[in-house]
Design a protein around this motif. Structure first.
Motif, PDB file in Angstrom:
ATOM      1  N   PHE A  82      59.266  77.034  79.975  1.00  0.00           N
ATOM      2  CA  PHE A  82      57.848  78.276  79.702  1.00  0.00           C
ATOM      3  C   PHE A  82      58.559  79.064  78.682  1.00  0.00           C
ATOM      4  N   MET A  83      59.675  79.322  78.473  1.00  0.00           N
ATOM      5  CA  MET A  83      60.234  80.694  77.828  1.00  0.00           C
ATOM      6  C   MET A  83      60.140  80.207  76.398  1.00  0.00           C
ATOM      7  N   THR A  84      59.750  81.104  75.504  1.00  0.00           N
ATOM      8  CA  THR A  84      59.594  80.832  74.018  1.00  0.00           C
ATOM      9  C   THR A  84      60.185  82.178  73.473  1.00  0.00           C
ATOM     10  N   GLY A  85      61.066  82.177  72.346  1.00  0.00           N
ATOM     11  CA  GLY A  85      61.344  83.026  71.564  1.00  0.00           C
ATOM     12  C   GLY A  85      62.029  84.441  72.232  1.00  0.00           C
ATOM     13  N   GLU A  86      62.680  84.091  73.560  1.00  0.00           N
ATOM     14  CA  GLU A  86      63.042  85.337  74.258  1.00  0.00           C
ATOM     15  C   GLU A  86      64.777  85.612  73.683  1.00  0.00           C
ATOM     16  N   HIS A  87      64.931  86.976  73.920  1.00  0.00           N
ATOM     17  CA  HIS A  87      66.129  87.300  73.622  1.00  0.00           C
ATOM     18  C   HIS A  87      66.913  87.526  75.224  1.00  0.00           C
ATOM     19  N   VAL A  88      67.955  86.657  75.122  1.00  0.00           N
ATOM     20  CA  VAL A  88      68.814  86.954  76.654  1.00  0.00           C
ATOM     21  C   VAL A  88      70.105  87.466  76.314  1.00  0.00           C
TER      22      VAL A  88
END
Length: 73
Positions: free
Chosen positions: A49-55
């Motif tokens: 469900f994660m999209t376009g996240e900076h980790v």
């Protein structure tokens, strides 16, 4: 990579790793396994469900930015 940079600079690799580790909130430098764990999570169904996240996989180092020190002044 940090050990190699220390050797090129003429420093003691173990001492450099220790100093850098002490600068991190977690108290150690990151390893290849730390990066691999993040990659495995992001490529798993658990991150579906994660999209376009900076980790950040940095042991909390980003939390030591100027905004963090300004909050304690």
């Amino acid at each position: 990579m940090l050990r190699a940079a220390a050797q090129v600079g003429g420093g003691d690799p173990d001492e450099v790793v220790s100093q850098w580790g002490a600068a991190h909130p977690i108290g150690r430098v990151g390893t290849g396994q730390d990066i691999a764990n993040a990659v495995l999570f992001l490529s798993s169904e658990k991150a579906s469900f994660m999209t376009g996240e900076h980790v950040n996989v940095d042991g909390g180092y980003m939390a030591l930015g100027a905004w963090a020190t300004a909050a304690t002044d």
